[in-house]
Design an enzyme around this catalytic site. Sequence first.
Site, PDB file in Angstrom:
ATOM      1  N   ARG A  49      -1.096  -1.124   5.566  1.00 28.47           N
ATOM      2  CA  ARG A  49      -1.846   0.030   6.087  1.00 28.47           C
ATOM      3  C   ARG A  49      -2.502   0.707   4.908  1.00 28.47           C
ATOM      4  O   ARG A  49      -2.265   0.359   3.748  1.00 28.47           O
ATOM      5  CB  ARG A  49      -0.960   0.966   6.940  1.00 28.47           C
ATOM      6  CG  ARG A  49       0.469   1.101   6.600  1.00 28.47           C
ATOM      7  CD  ARG A  49       0.746   1.714   5.267  1.00 28.47           C
ATOM      8  NE  ARG A  49       0.048   2.965   5.070  1.00 28.47           N
ATOM      9  CZ  ARG A  49      -0.210   3.503   3.911  1.00 28.47           C
ATOM     10  NH1 ARG A  49       0.166   2.924   2.772  1.00 28.47           N
ATOM     11  NH2 ARG A  49      -0.858   4.640   3.796  1.00 28.47           N
ATOM     12  N   GLY A  50      -3.354   1.705   5.200  1.00 33.44           N
ATOM     13  CA  GLY A  50      -4.169   2.300   4.142  1.00 33.44           C
ATOM     14  C   GLY A  50      -5.514   1.588   4.154  1.00 33.44           C
ATOM     15  O   GLY A  50      -5.565   0.350   4.163  1.00 33.44           O
ATOM     16  N   ALA A  51      -6.597   2.394   4.149  1.00 32.75           N
ATOM     17  CA  ALA A  51      -7.924   1.835   4.422  1.00 32.75           C
ATOM     18  C   ALA A  51      -8.310   0.644   3.531  1.00 32.75           C
ATOM     19  O   ALA A  51      -8.655  -0.435   4.037  1.00 32.75           O
ATOM     20  CB  ALA A  51      -8.966   2.948   4.352  1.00 32.75           C
ATOM     21  N   ARG A  92      -7.422  -2.249  14.068  1.00 34.72           N
ATOM     22  CA  ARG A  92      -7.313  -0.788  13.984  1.00 34.72           C
ATOM     23  C   ARG A  92      -8.736  -0.218  13.932  1.00 34.72           C
ATOM     24  O   ARG A  92      -9.602  -0.808  13.299  1.00 34.72           O
ATOM     25  CB  ARG A  92      -6.510  -0.337  12.746  1.00 34.72           C
ATOM     26  CG  ARG A  92      -5.013  -0.651  12.869  1.00 34.72           C
ATOM     27  CD  ARG A  92      -4.199   0.006  11.767  1.00 34.72           C
ATOM     28  NE  ARG A  92      -3.947   1.417  12.042  1.00 34.72           N
ATOM     29  CZ  ARG A  92      -3.406   2.249  11.141  1.00 34.72           C
ATOM     30  NH1 ARG A  92      -3.093   1.820   9.929  1.00 34.72           N
ATOM     31  NH2 ARG A  92      -3.183   3.514  11.444  1.00 34.72           N
ATOM     32  N   GLN A 199       4.674   8.097   5.980  1.00 34.14           N
ATOM     33  CA  GLN A 199       4.114   7.423   4.798  1.00 34.14           C
ATOM     34  C   GLN A 199       4.407   8.190   3.512  1.00 34.14           C
ATOM     35  O   GLN A 199       4.518   7.595   2.444  1.00 34.14           O
ATOM     36  CB  GLN A 199       2.585   7.268   4.956  1.00 34.14           C
ATOM     37  CG  GLN A 199       2.154   6.263   5.995  1.00 34.14           C
ATOM     38  CD  GLN A 199       1.882   6.920   7.330  1.00 34.14           C
ATOM     39  OE1 GLN A 199       2.480   7.930   7.673  1.00 34.14           O
ATOM     40  NE2 GLN A 199       0.974   6.358   8.094  1.00 34.14           N
ATOM     41  N   ASP A 240      -9.865   7.488   5.405  1.00 30.59           N
ATOM     42  CA  ASP A 240     -10.151   6.245   6.140  1.00 30.59           C
ATOM     43  C   ASP A 240     -11.627   6.070   6.420  1.00 30.59           C
ATOM     44  O   ASP A 240     -12.093   4.957   6.654  1.00 30.59           O
ATOM     45  CB  ASP A 240      -9.370   6.221   7.453  1.00 30.59           C
ATOM     46  CG  ASP A 240      -7.898   5.991   7.149  1.00 30.59           C
ATOM     47  OD1 ASP A 240      -7.227   6.960   6.739  1.00 30.59           O
ATOM     48  OD2 ASP A 240      -7.454   4.837   7.258  1.00 30.59           O
ATOM     49  N   ASN A 250      -8.878  11.406   7.868  1.00 28.84           N
ATOM     50  CA  ASN A 250      -7.688  10.937   7.135  1.00 28.84           C
ATOM     51  C   ASN A 250      -6.469  11.173   8.017  1.00 28.84           C
ATOM     52  O   ASN A 250      -6.570  11.686   9.144  1.00 28.84           O
ATOM     53  CB  ASN A 250      -7.563  11.658   5.783  1.00 28.84           C
ATOM     54  CG  ASN A 250      -6.510  11.011   4.892  1.00 28.84           C
ATOM     55  OD1 ASN A 250      -6.481   9.788   4.756  1.00 28.84           O
ATOM     56  ND2 ASN A 250      -5.627  11.794   4.304  1.00 28.84           N
ATOM     57  N   LYS A 251      -5.326  10.780   7.491  1.00 33.50           N
ATOM     58  CA  LYS A 251      -4.062  10.857   8.235  1.00 33.50           C
ATOM     59  C   LYS A 251      -3.872  12.198   8.922  1.00 33.50           C
ATOM     60  O   LYS A 251      -4.150  13.245   8.328  1.00 33.50           O
ATOM     61  CB  LYS A 251      -2.917  10.555   7.257  1.00 33.50           C
ATOM     62  CG  LYS A 251      -1.526  10.591   7.835  1.00 33.50           C
ATOM     63  CD  LYS A 251      -1.365   9.713   9.064  1.00 33.50           C
ATOM     64  CE  LYS A 251      -1.832   8.289   8.873  1.00 33.50           C
ATOM     65  NZ  LYS A 251      -1.968   7.542  10.137  1.00 33.50           N
TER      66      LYS A 251
HETATM   67  O1  MRU Z   1      -2.196   5.011   9.238  1.00 33.72           O
HETATM   68  P1  MRU Z   1      -2.341   4.664   7.786  1.00 33.72           P
HETATM   69  O2  MRU Z   1      -1.047   4.667   7.043  1.00 33.72           O
HETATM   70  O3  MRU Z   1      -3.121   3.382   7.608  1.00 33.72           O
HETATM   71  O4  MRU Z   1      -3.215   5.836   7.193  1.00 33.72           O
HETATM   72  C1  MRU Z   1      -3.520   5.817   5.832  1.00 33.72           C
HETATM   73  C2  MRU Z   1      -4.267   7.008   5.372  1.00 33.72           C
HETATM   74  O5  MRU Z   1      -4.551   7.904   6.129  1.00 33.72           O
HETATM   75  C3  MRU Z   1      -4.714   7.016   3.935  1.00 33.72           C
HETATM   76  O6  MRU Z   1      -4.757   8.315   3.442  1.00 33.72           O
HETATM   77  C4  MRU Z   1      -6.127   6.410   3.848  1.00 33.72           C
HETATM   78  O7  MRU Z   1      -6.167   5.175   4.488  1.00 33.72           O
HETATM   79  C5  MRU Z   1      -6.580   6.253   2.441  1.00 33.72           C
HETATM   80  S1  MRU Z   1      -5.703   4.964   1.604  1.00 33.72           S
HETATM   81  C6  MRU Z   1      -6.310   4.844   0.023  1.00 33.72           C
END
Ligand code: MRU
Length: 349
Positions: A49-51, A92, A199, A240, A250-251
């Site tokens: 996970r994470g963009a 996603r 996270q 994201d 973002n999250k």
């Molecule tokens: O749902 P996730 O864990 O994929 O969400 C991740 C985030 O919101 C991060 O802050 C974002 O992807 C940036 S990662 C460098």
Amino acid sequence: MSFAKVETLRWIDGRLEMIDQTRLPAVFEYMSYDDAVGVAKGIRDMVVRGAPAIGVAAAFGVALEGLRSVKLEASAFYKALDEAFEVLSKSRPTAVNLFWALQRMRDLLNRVRDKNTREIADILLAEAKRIYEEDIAINKKIGINGASLLSDRARVLTHCNAGALATAGHGTALGVIRSAVELGKSISVYADETRPFLQGARLTAWEMVQEGIPTTLIADNMSGFLMSQGEVDAIIVGTDRVAANGDVANKIGTYMVAVLAKEHGIPFYVACPLSTIDMSVESGADIPIEERSENEVLGYRDIKWAADGVKVRNPAFDVTPARFVTALITEVGIVESPNKSKLEKLFLN
Ligand code: MRU
């Protein structure tokens, strides 16, 4: 391939391996993948996970599908790849890096159609490896650019995990912190727990503890109090997707942090590669926000604590309007008070 300290993804013996982030920090284990359907499931289930990491994984998903299809007739080979693009693109919805990486793989595929299936598969794999390596190099540039914004002894709050685990390596928001520490600054971190997927508690805390960067975990509802007490000097998060007007997805929970930061006069920075900026969406209102399973809110893993029969909402992201963003930190520089004309200029070169 260059070596990252935390190898979130790695290519071993013709397979993609990814740290299972659903089990960290209790269990450190790699999951192994040999096709696009498996990688898409790994993305959907948040093994990765994470963009940026999602984008890299998707590129390898396409490459894996090419490799396992080399013996097929050309038409069946292309059909398998089309299906790979399709299933990966549905994994996603919010992180634009997924679609960016798939488009890059698609454009390359279109340019090499005169080659045989073996050659094409090798070319796709080489491109996935390139995307991986570029991501680490870009994050290091983001880190250096952002480090200049942090003073020695800064206390930095972050939300979610935008670290090595969310990228091919080094991280974006945590990359800025890492780079500042590498430059000799003494930095301490407040990690928001980041309900419901945790996270911050599980991943950011794990990364920072591994590296001995002093980190204090707080529940999400504590950051406002700490800001009001003057205990937070700066906030850095990842994203994201950034819309053309500078709005930032973002999250979930990021928006609350940004509003509180403005109230308390604390700079709110967003670190991201250019591949996270989506000039095709005008504003944050056009960014698709993923809704995830109610089970993530009802409890955690096998433990359920909510009352039976209660209704649940679980939007996984929120949008922070550009007016709350002090600056975007990118690999090509810092964009203060981002807006459309400033973001357009980033893509002129
Ligand atoms: O749902 P996730 O864990 O994929 O969400 C991740 C985030 O919101 C991060 O802050 C974002 O992807 C940036 S990662 C460098």
